[in-house]
Enzyme design. Sequence first.
Site, mmCIF file in Angstrom:
data_model
loop_
_atom_site.group_PDB
_atom_site.id
_atom_site.type_symbol
_atom_site.label_atom_id
_atom_site.label_comp_id
_atom_site.label_asym_id
_atom_site.label_seq_id
_atom_site.Cartn_x
_atom_site.Cartn_y
_atom_site.Cartn_z
ATOM 1 N N TYR A 163 -16.827 8.700 -18.641
ATOM 2 C CA TYR A 163 -15.702 8.103 -17.922
ATOM 3 C C TYR A 163 -15.093 8.972 -16.826
ATOM 4 O O TYR A 163 -14.976 8.549 -15.670
ATOM 5 C CB TYR A 163 -14.600 7.719 -18.916
ATOM 6 C CG TYR A 163 -15.005 6.709 -19.937
ATOM 7 C CD1 TYR A 163 -15.045 5.347 -19.636
ATOM 8 C CD2 TYR A 163 -15.361 7.100 -21.223
ATOM 9 C CE1 TYR A 163 -15.414 4.407 -20.590
ATOM 10 C CE2 TYR A 163 -15.737 6.169 -22.181
ATOM 11 C CZ TYR A 163 -15.762 4.825 -21.861
ATOM 12 O OH TYR A 163 -16.133 3.902 -22.795
ATOM 13 N N ARG A 212 -17.758 -4.009 -22.872
ATOM 14 C CA ARG A 212 -19.044 -4.608 -23.246
ATOM 15 C C ARG A 212 -19.246 -4.622 -24.750
ATOM 16 O O ARG A 212 -19.901 -5.502 -25.314
ATOM 17 C CB ARG A 212 -20.195 -3.837 -22.594
ATOM 18 C CG ARG A 212 -20.309 -2.403 -23.097
ATOM 19 C CD ARG A 212 -21.562 -1.682 -22.678
ATOM 20 N NE ARG A 212 -21.557 -0.322 -23.195
ATOM 21 C CZ ARG A 212 -22.027 0.037 -24.390
ATOM 22 N NH1 ARG A 212 -22.552 -0.862 -25.189
ATOM 23 N NH2 ARG A 212 -21.976 1.295 -24.782
ATOM 24 N N CYS A 264 -18.051 1.999 -23.034
ATOM 25 C CA CYS A 264 -17.775 0.713 -23.682
ATOM 26 C C CYS A 264 -16.805 -0.104 -22.820
ATOM 27 O O CYS A 264 -17.088 -1.232 -22.460
ATOM 28 C CB CYS A 264 -17.196 0.937 -25.077
ATOM 29 S SG CYS A 264 -18.359 1.690 -26.227
ATOM 30 N N GLU A 266 -6.359 11.703 -24.422
ATOM 31 C CA GLU A 266 -7.644 11.203 -23.942
ATOM 32 C C GLU A 266 -7.501 10.618 -22.543
ATOM 33 O O GLU A 266 -8.351 10.856 -21.666
ATOM 34 C CB GLU A 266 -8.209 10.148 -24.896
ATOM 35 C CG GLU A 266 -9.596 9.669 -24.464
ATOM 36 C CD GLU A 266 -10.032 8.388 -25.149
ATOM 37 O OE1 GLU A 266 -11.207 8.304 -25.545
ATOM 38 O OE2 GLU A 266 -9.204 7.458 -25.265
ATOM 39 N N ASP A 274 -15.355 -1.946 -30.935
ATOM 40 C CA ASP A 274 -15.063 -1.675 -32.346
ATOM 41 C C ASP A 274 -13.613 -2.107 -32.575
ATOM 42 O O ASP A 274 -12.672 -1.393 -32.236
ATOM 43 C CB ASP A 274 -15.256 -0.177 -32.603
ATOM 44 C CG ASP A 274 -14.796 0.279 -33.981
ATOM 45 O OD1 ASP A 274 -14.228 -0.534 -34.738
ATOM 46 O OD2 ASP A 274 -14.991 1.467 -34.297
ATOM 47 N N TRP A 323 -13.828 12.568 -29.788
ATOM 48 C CA TRP A 323 -15.117 12.652 -29.116
ATOM 49 C C TRP A 323 -16.044 13.693 -29.739
ATOM 50 O O TRP A 323 -17.150 13.924 -29.238
ATOM 51 C CB TRP A 323 -14.918 12.952 -27.620
ATOM 52 C CG TRP A 323 -14.555 11.739 -26.828
ATOM 53 C CD1 TRP A 323 -13.301 11.276 -26.525
ATOM 54 C CD2 TRP A 323 -15.461 10.799 -26.243
ATOM 55 N NE1 TRP A 323 -13.356 10.126 -25.791
ATOM 56 C CE2 TRP A 323 -14.683 9.806 -25.598
ATOM 57 C CE3 TRP A 323 -16.853 10.707 -26.194
ATOM 58 C CZ2 TRP A 323 -15.251 8.736 -24.925
ATOM 59 C CZ3 TRP A 323 -17.418 9.633 -25.513
ATOM 60 C CH2 TRP A 323 -16.629 8.658 -24.890
#
Length: 310
Positions: free
Chosen positions: A94, A212, A146, A58, A215, A80
Site C-alpha cells: 500500500y 476485492r 485487499c 497503520e 475478512d 503485519w
Amino acid sequence: MQQYLDLQRKILESGVFKGDRTGTGTKSIFGHQMHFDLLEGFPLLTTKHLFLRSIIHELLWFLMGNTNIAYLKEHNVSIWDNWADEDGELGPIYGKQWRNWPTPDGQHIDQIQSALDQLRADPDSRRIIVCSWNVADIAKMALPPCHLLFQFYSCEASAVDRIRWARQVDVPGVGAHVLKLDLIHGSNEDLHAHADACGVPKRELHCQSYQRSCDVFLGLPFNIASYALLTMMVAQVTGHIPRAFVWSGGDTHLYTNHLEQARLQITREPRSLPTMRLNSNVDNLFSFTYEDFALEGYDPHPHIKGEVAV
C-alpha cells in the site's frame, strides 16, 4: 453500525462455502455495499472492542509510504508481522503504491498528493482516485492489496449539514439554536450566510473504497475505521466537511474459524457511536501524528478473539 451486523447475518444465512488461499475455508458472498454517515459519529464497531491505536498507526504508516514493519513494531502494532520477511520487508504494498507508484519511464507518482491537489484545484473531478493494484508489482508483494482502490467525491454541502458539522467540532458562533431555527423556519439562505461568517467549509467530502477480498470478522472493522479516519483527515486539510464513507466489497467472507464469533456478535445490541476529534491545527496530511487524534464516548461490548488466517 447495524449494517455491519446485517452483513454478518447475511453471510451466516446465505453465504456459500469456498476454499481459499489460507486453507481455512470461508463462508462467502459476492458484492456488498455499506454507507456510513460521518455526521452520525465515528464508525468504530461497538459490538466488540477494537484497538484504535493499531488502526491509527497503520494508516499513518501507509501515508508515510513505508513498507517495512519497523515503525509498526516500534509502536507495538503486530498486524503485519505474519507477512514480513526476516528484515521486516513486505514488498511494494500500500504505502509504496499510494506515495511512490513507479512509471515505465523511471518516474514516480505520489497518488495521495495528487488527490489532495485535485480536491483543492478541481474538486468536481471524477478522477480523484488512489489505486494500490499495480499489476506489475503484485508478485513482489508479501500480500496483494485487499482494499485496492478508493475514490474521493466533493460536492456543495447543505446548510443543515454545514451547521451539524460545525456544532460537532464546536465552531465558535454556531450553537444548537441555529440549527433549531433553520428547521423551524427553513431559512437556508440565512443559515448558509451564518456558516460563511463562522468560516464553516462550503463543500463536503465523500470517500468510497473497493475491497476485492474481505475478512469480515477481523479485517473489515479495521478497514471501515481506517478509511473513515482518512476521509476526516483529507477533509480537514482540503477545506471540506467529512460527510460519508462508502464501503464496497467483492469476495466478502467469514472464515470458518470465525463463524461462532460472528454468531455471538450478532446477538449484541449496537451502542452509540463515539466521536473522533482531530487536532484542528494540522493543515498538512503528512504532518498528523498519533497524538492528533482523540476518541470520545467509546463504550463497546467486550472484545471477541479470533485467529488470523495467514
